[in-house]
Design a protein around this motif. Structure first.
Motif, short mmCIF file in Angstrom:
data_model
loop_
_atom_site.label_atom_id
_atom_site.label_comp_id
_atom_site.label_asym_id
_atom_site.label_seq_id
_atom_site.Cartn_x
_atom_site.Cartn_y
_atom_site.Cartn_z
N PHE A 16 38.74 27.51 28.96
CA PHE A 16 39.73 26.97 29.90
C PHE A 16 40.94 26.41 29.15
N ILE A 17 40.69 25.63 28.09
CA ILE A 17 41.78 25.03 27.31
C ILE A 17 42.64 26.12 26.67
N LEU A 18 41.98 27.13 26.09
CA LEU A 18 42.74 28.22 25.46
C LEU A 18 43.55 28.99 26.48
N PHE A 19 42.96 29.21 27.66
CA PHE A 19 43.64 29.98 28.70
C PHE A 19 44.93 29.29 29.14
N ILE A 20 44.84 28.01 29.49
CA ILE A 20 46.04 27.33 30.00
C ILE A 20 47.05 27.04 28.89
N SER A 21 46.58 27.08 27.63
CA SER A 21 47.49 26.81 26.51
C SER A 21 48.23 28.07 26.07
N LEU A 22 47.55 29.21 26.13
CA LEU A 22 48.12 30.43 25.56
C LEU A 22 48.64 31.42 26.59
N ILE A 30 50.30 27.89 38.54
CA ILE A 30 49.59 29.16 38.68
C ILE A 30 48.61 29.34 37.52
N THR A 31 49.06 29.02 36.32
CA THR A 31 48.21 29.18 35.14
C THR A 31 46.98 28.28 35.22
N ILE A 32 47.19 27.03 35.62
CA ILE A 32 46.07 26.09 35.71
C ILE A 32 45.10 26.52 36.80
N THR A 33 45.63 26.94 37.95
CA THR A 33 44.76 27.40 39.04
C THR A 33 43.93 28.60 38.61
N ALA A 34 44.55 29.55 37.93
CA ALA A 34 43.82 30.72 37.43
C ALA A 34 42.75 30.29 36.43
N GLY A 35 43.08 29.34 35.57
CA GLY A 35 42.11 28.86 34.59
C GLY A 35 40.92 28.18 35.24
N VAL A 36 41.18 27.37 36.27
CA VAL A 36 40.10 26.70 36.99
C VAL A 36 39.22 27.74 37.71
N ALA A 37 39.85 28.74 38.29
CA ALA A 37 39.10 29.80 38.99
C ALA A 37 38.16 30.53 38.04
N ILE A 38 38.67 30.85 36.85
CA ILE A 38 37.85 31.55 35.85
C ILE A 38 36.72 30.66 35.37
N LEU A 39 37.02 29.38 35.13
CA LEU A 39 35.99 28.44 34.67
C LEU A 39 34.89 28.28 35.71
N MET A 40 35.30 28.09 36.98
CA MET A 40 34.30 27.92 38.04
C MET A 40 33.49 29.19 38.25
N ALA A 41 34.16 30.33 38.19
CA ALA A 41 33.45 31.61 38.35
C ALA A 41 32.41 31.79 37.25
N PHE A 42 32.79 31.45 36.02
CA PHE A 42 31.89 31.59 34.88
C PHE A 42 30.68 30.68 35.03
N TRP A 43 30.91 29.42 35.38
CA TRP A 43 29.80 28.47 35.52
C TRP A 43 28.97 28.75 36.76
N TRP A 44 29.60 29.23 37.83
CA TRP A 44 28.83 29.59 39.02
C TRP A 44 27.90 30.77 38.73
N MET A 45 28.44 31.80 38.10
CA MET A 45 27.66 33.01 37.87
C MET A 45 26.54 32.81 36.85
N THR A 46 26.80 31.99 35.86
CA THR A 46 25.78 31.74 34.83
C THR A 46 24.88 30.57 35.20
N GLU A 47 25.20 29.89 36.32
CA GLU A 47 24.45 28.71 36.75
C GLU A 47 24.30 27.72 35.59
N THR A 48 25.41 27.55 34.89
CA THR A 48 25.45 26.60 33.77
C THR A 48 25.12 25.19 34.27
N LEU A 49 25.72 24.83 35.37
CA LEU A 49 25.46 23.57 36.04
C LEU A 49 25.02 23.90 37.47
#
Length: 499
Positions: A16-22, A30-49
């Motif tokens: 997430f940090i690399l995405f919104i930074s680079l 838009i960049t932050i929203t996309a980063g949050v979407a990717i982060l949530m999608a990743f954690w949802w799909m992997t059931e990290t939390l």
């Protein structure tokens, strides 16, 4: 949480940090929203939390980064769709508490008869009907012991009951999912669609209970019939030999039904409230089916801009807390305060996280950006595009939560539809329905997991049947939404409210 959760937490945060930074994909929001979407999608799909914990991320990141205010984003976590879910769930708790669901199920099974193929149909119809109103998990858990009792008695008259066992178990699991799509309260993705559609298109007409049933019920019935014939064929129920005069499974079911006794005062009260809620949902708005036109009660009372389906749900649940019982349990009421504790608040937070993400998609401009980048999809025939989207989501939900998937994908689909000048519902509705049709793997839906945990099924039994049913259900959804949906929602015309 899985065993790699700590690693996935770290990967998600660093990513997430690399995405919104680079990345530079428009403006900061838009960049932050996309980063949050990717982060949530990743954690949802992997059931990290836990899914609900991941769903709290928008409440933290969007206010701190200036994307949306805390008050604005908090509104996503409590709205009329949430109250429709709460009210519907409380009604379902009352139905389960007073065993009304078991009475309904046994009555339906009795109606269909005693042959193996008739038993399969009876169990499937009963499971599908109950799942239209109560959770598919509760339905599967209730139907399973009844099925095993029938199978046990059948084994006394047949040397091999393995095919009947597999057929009944799969029939119950699949029917629980199939029935759920028929009503707005039947499965969670349906409610997600209603809210996301309103967030993405504030001027769009509300998707009401009646319109949804007119379109989704034929889909549910069609898939149920086809799945019945598929299971009956694959497990050769017609070839099962038994002495129908000796095989008195009907007597067993009658015995189970008789154990319930006569219908109690409490059951009658719950049934009355439940039926009243259904009638109020169906008749709230105008009904125009060409050959019949009825004015909805909200229009007659000039309340069409003030009430919605959640009003009916909460009113009905409220009544259940007021109606006294003749027995001395439940604090003297049909529903006690303990019912509040049974509401799955984790699911409500999951809803909120998805709605918050959808709000950010719209407010930040990410939806428009996605749409503009995907205009090249316009060369694909629309019916083929609908099928591709539906089958992709269908198989994706074999591995992750269908609620999370719909929350992630529906804002994107709304953007694609706008960029291609298609009615947004033409892509969003099939995707929503397809998300509930995961039949192939034990982890696809809770009913799949429940019947597989009985140890009476092999993974290949579920995979070979489920794969075919995934394809069949997706084709049915695509065709019926494309043709029938055009009649109900006028999907062939790009709506003014979407411009």
């Amino acid at each position: 949480m899985n065993k790699f959760s700590n690693i996935f937490i770290l990967i998600g945060i660093i990513g997430f940090i690399l995405f919104i930074s680079l990345m530079d994909i428009g403006n900061k929001n838009i960049t932050i929203t996309a980063g949050v979407a990717i982060l949530m999608a990743f954690w949802w799909m992997t059931e990290t939390l836990p899914l609900s914990v991941t769903s709290l991320i928008p409440l933290i990141i969007f206010p701190l980064t200036g994307v949306l205010s805390a008050s604005k984003i908090s509104e996503s976590y409590i709205n009329s769709i949430i109250f429709l879910f709460i009210g519907g769930f409380l009604i379902a708790i009352a139905i389960e508490t007073w065993n009304l669901h078991k009475r309904i199920a046994l009555k339906i099974i009795l109606f269909f008869g005693t042959k193996p193929s008739s038993l399969l149909l009876g169990f499937m119809v009963a499971s599908a009907f109950l799942s239209m109103w109560i959770s598919n998990t509760a339905t599967a858990l209730m139907m399973l012991p009844v099925a095993f009792a029938v199978i046990k008695q059948f084994s006394e008259f047949s040397e091999d009951n393995s095919n009947l066992t597999k057929a009944l178990l799969l029939g119950i699991a699949y029917s629980c999912s199939i029935g759920g799509i028929a009503t707005l309260v039947g499965t969670q993705p349906n409610l997600v669609l209603v809210r996301v559609a309103k967030i993405s298109f504030p001027l769009s007409p509300n998707i009401n209970f009646t319109d949804w049933m007119i379109m989704a019920l034929p889909i549910s019935i069609t898939i149920l019939i086809l799945s019945y014939f598929l299971i009956k064929f694959l497990f050769k129920l017609n070839k099962i030999q038994s002495d129908s005069q000796q095989f008195s499974d009907k007597n067993l079911i009658v015995s189970e039904y008789n154990k319930l006794g006569t219908m109690s005062y409490e059951e009658k009260a719950v049934a009355s409230v439940f039926l009243s809620a259904v009638i109020l949902w169906i008749t709230r708005t105008n009904i125009d089916m060409g050959f019949i036109k009825l004015t909805g009660w909200s229009n007659l009372l000039n309340l069409q801009n003030y009430v919605d389906d959640s009003t009916v749900a909460i009113f009905s649940a409220f009544l259940l807390f007021l109606i006294p019982v003749k027995s001395k349990s439940n604090n003297g009421k049909i529903l006690s305060l303990n019912a509040i504790e049974k509401v799955p608040w984790n699911v409500i937070i999951l809803f909120g996280g998805g709605f918050a993400l959808a709000t950010a998609f719209t407010e930040s401009g990410l939806s428009n950006l996605i749409g503009s980048r995907l205009k090249n999809l316009g060369h694909i025939d629309i019916l083929l595009l609908v099928f591709i989207i539906s089958i992709t989501i269908n198989f994706l939900t074999e591995f992750t939560s269908n609620t999370a998937v719909t929350q992630m994908i529906l804002p994107v689909l709304s953007s694609i539809a706008i960029s291609l000048n298609y009615h947004p519902f033409l892509l969003m509705v099939p995707a929503t329905l397809a998300a509930s049709m995961a039949f192939m793997l034990p982890v696809g839906t809770p009913p799949n997991t429940i019947v597989f945990s009985s140890s009476k099924l092999r993974i290949i039994d579920m995979v070979k049947t489920g794969f075919l049913l995934n394809l069949i259900s997706t084709i049915v959804i695509s065709l019926i939404v494309y043709f029938l949906g055009n009649i109900i929602f006028d999907l062939s015309v790009f709506p003014v409210w979407a411009k």
